[in-house]
Design a protein around this motif. Structure first.
Motif, PDB file in Angstrom:
ATOM      1  N   THR A  93       0.893  -1.223   0.087  1.00 53.01           N
ATOM      2  CA  THR A  93       0.183   0.001  -0.026  1.00 53.01           C
ATOM      3  C   THR A  93       0.775   1.102  -0.239  1.00 53.01           C
ATOM      4  O   THR A  93       0.595   2.288  -0.720  1.00 53.01           O
ATOM      5  CB  THR A  93      -0.834   0.066   1.250  1.00 53.01           C
ATOM      6  N   VAL A 145       0.925   4.255  -2.884  1.00 49.92           N
ATOM      7  CA  VAL A 145       0.970   5.839  -2.527  1.00 49.92           C
ATOM      8  C   VAL A 145       2.160   6.786  -2.709  1.00 49.92           C
ATOM      9  O   VAL A 145       1.968   7.877  -3.201  1.00 49.92           O
ATOM     10  CB  VAL A 145       0.220   5.914  -1.131  1.00 49.92           C
ATOM     11  N   SER A 151       2.358   8.558   3.199  1.00 52.39           N
ATOM     12  CA  SER A 151       2.485   7.337   2.467  1.00 52.39           C
ATOM     13  C   SER A 151       2.541   5.970   3.363  1.00 52.39           C
ATOM     14  O   SER A 151       1.757   5.018   3.310  1.00 52.39           O
ATOM     15  CB  SER A 151       3.542   7.481   1.473  1.00 52.39           C
ATOM     16  N   PHE A 187      -6.128   3.385  -2.056  1.00 52.99           N
ATOM     17  CA  PHE A 187      -4.763   3.392  -1.902  1.00 52.99           C
ATOM     18  C   PHE A 187      -4.029   2.833  -3.140  1.00 52.99           C
ATOM     19  O   PHE A 187      -2.839   2.689  -3.253  1.00 52.99           O
ATOM     20  CB  PHE A 187      -4.415   2.385  -0.698  1.00 52.99           C
ATOM     21  N   PRO A 247      -3.930   6.514  -6.407  1.00 55.10           N
ATOM     22  CA  PRO A 247      -2.745   6.944  -6.712  1.00 55.10           C
ATOM     23  C   PRO A 247      -2.341   6.669  -8.240  1.00 55.10           C
ATOM     24  O   PRO A 247      -1.693   7.554  -8.763  1.00 55.10           O
ATOM     25  CB  PRO A 247      -1.716   6.036  -5.910  1.00 55.10           C
TER      26      PRO A 247
END
Length: 317
Positions: free
Chosen positions: A109, A113, A148, A205, A209
């Motif tokens: 994840t 990000v 992030s 996520f 992005p």
């Protein structure tokens, strides 16, 4: 095998490449070599981004975070996989599986990000160069990187907690590691709530992005095409080509993994064929290995910083 309750389940069996002993030995050597390259390549990028004052910029700060992330991600998954290749006992404790699941999801994840943040950085650098020092000041890019990591930890904590609360009927995971979706399929309870939360998290996520990356590079390409000289266009594109290459490899592999046509046997079962497993391995090992190579081969600043570091080591000796 059915289990009366979750407390009886103390370990999972990771099937991996069981039944293919020759492939296990071959991939042990290949993955070990790749892991060493990952540690050396990403470790070097982190080192030069710290010691070389010319690289104390938002771009290389993000790159240092990406390299540290790749080291953490691979260290949580590759060593246990290597051990399983050499061992007849291919089990992992329930608590160990939970830790591996949490770290893997958190790192994945965070990387999604972080790649989005890096795309925004390149957009400001190319489309608004005069405002770049103000927009991407230390007060901006440090919280962006921290955000992030925070997004990765929170997303992973929520999803892992929900999975831990499930009751499991099986303990054979047809994967190399405790990937969260593979673990969820071992549950005998309704996992529709977990799947909904995963869908929301994937949208927030992973897809958001990606949308930021697409918008940023659409504006970047539009801005580059307006540059009249070919040298100017080449120089502008070179500042973002490495990041764009990393994004294509990262998201391209994900899309190939989940959009590849499945056979009827695979669709009707929870099993992964050998090809799917090897693609998953490529995603988990090749991408972190390629990142530092891409940035070093396509970036003059990184090349010069590495040469300067090597010369200084030789001189000190």
């Amino acid at each position: 095998m059915e289990w009366e309750n979750q407390t009886i389940l103390v370990e999972f069996f990771l099937k991996g490449l069981s039944g293919y002993p020759r492939l296990e030995r071959l991939f042990f050597v290949l993955i070990l070599i790749m892991y060493v390259v990952i540690l050396l390549g990403n470790g070097t990028l982190i080192l030069i981004s710290i010691v070389d004052s010319h690289l104390h910029t938002p771009m290389y700060f993000f790159l240092g975070n990406l390299s540290f992330l790749d080291i953490c991600y691979t260290t949580t998954s590759i060593p246990p996989t290597l051990v399983s290749f050499l061992s007849e006992r291919k089990t992992i404790s329930f608590s160990g599986c939970v830790v591996q699941m949490f770290l893997g999801l958190a790192m994945g994840t965070t990387e999604c990000v972080l790649l989005g943040m890096m795309a925004f950085d390149r957009y400001v650098a190319i489309c608004n160069p005069l405002r770049y020092p103000v927009v991407m000041s230390k007060k901006s890019y440090v919280p962006m990187a921290a955000g992030s990591w925070f997004a990765g930890v929170i997303n992973s904590a929520v999803q892992t907690t929900l999975v831990v609360q499930l009751t499991f009927c099986r303990n054979v995971i047809n994967h190399f590691s405790c990937e969260i979706l593979a673990v969820m399929k071992m549950a005998c309870a309704d996992i529709s709530h977990n799947e909904f939360i995963m869908l929301v998290a994937t949208t927030l996520f992973t897809l958001m992005p990606l949308l930021l990356i697409v918008i940023s590079y659409s504006l970047i390409i539009s801005s580059i095409l307006k540059i009249r000289t070919s040298d100017g266009r080449s120089k502008a594109f070179s500042t973002c080509s490495a990041h764009l290459t990393v994004v294509i490899i990262f998201y391209g592999t994900i899309l190939f993994m989940y959009m590849k046509p499945k056979s009827k046997e695979t669709l009707n079962s929870d099993d992964l064929d050998v090809t799917d497993k090897l693609i998953s391995m490529f995603y988990g090992v090749m991408t972190p290995m390629m990142n530092p190579l891409i940035y070093s081969l396509r970036n003059k600043d990184v090349k010069e910083a590495v040469k300067h570091l090597l010369r200084r080591k030789v001189f000190n000796k």
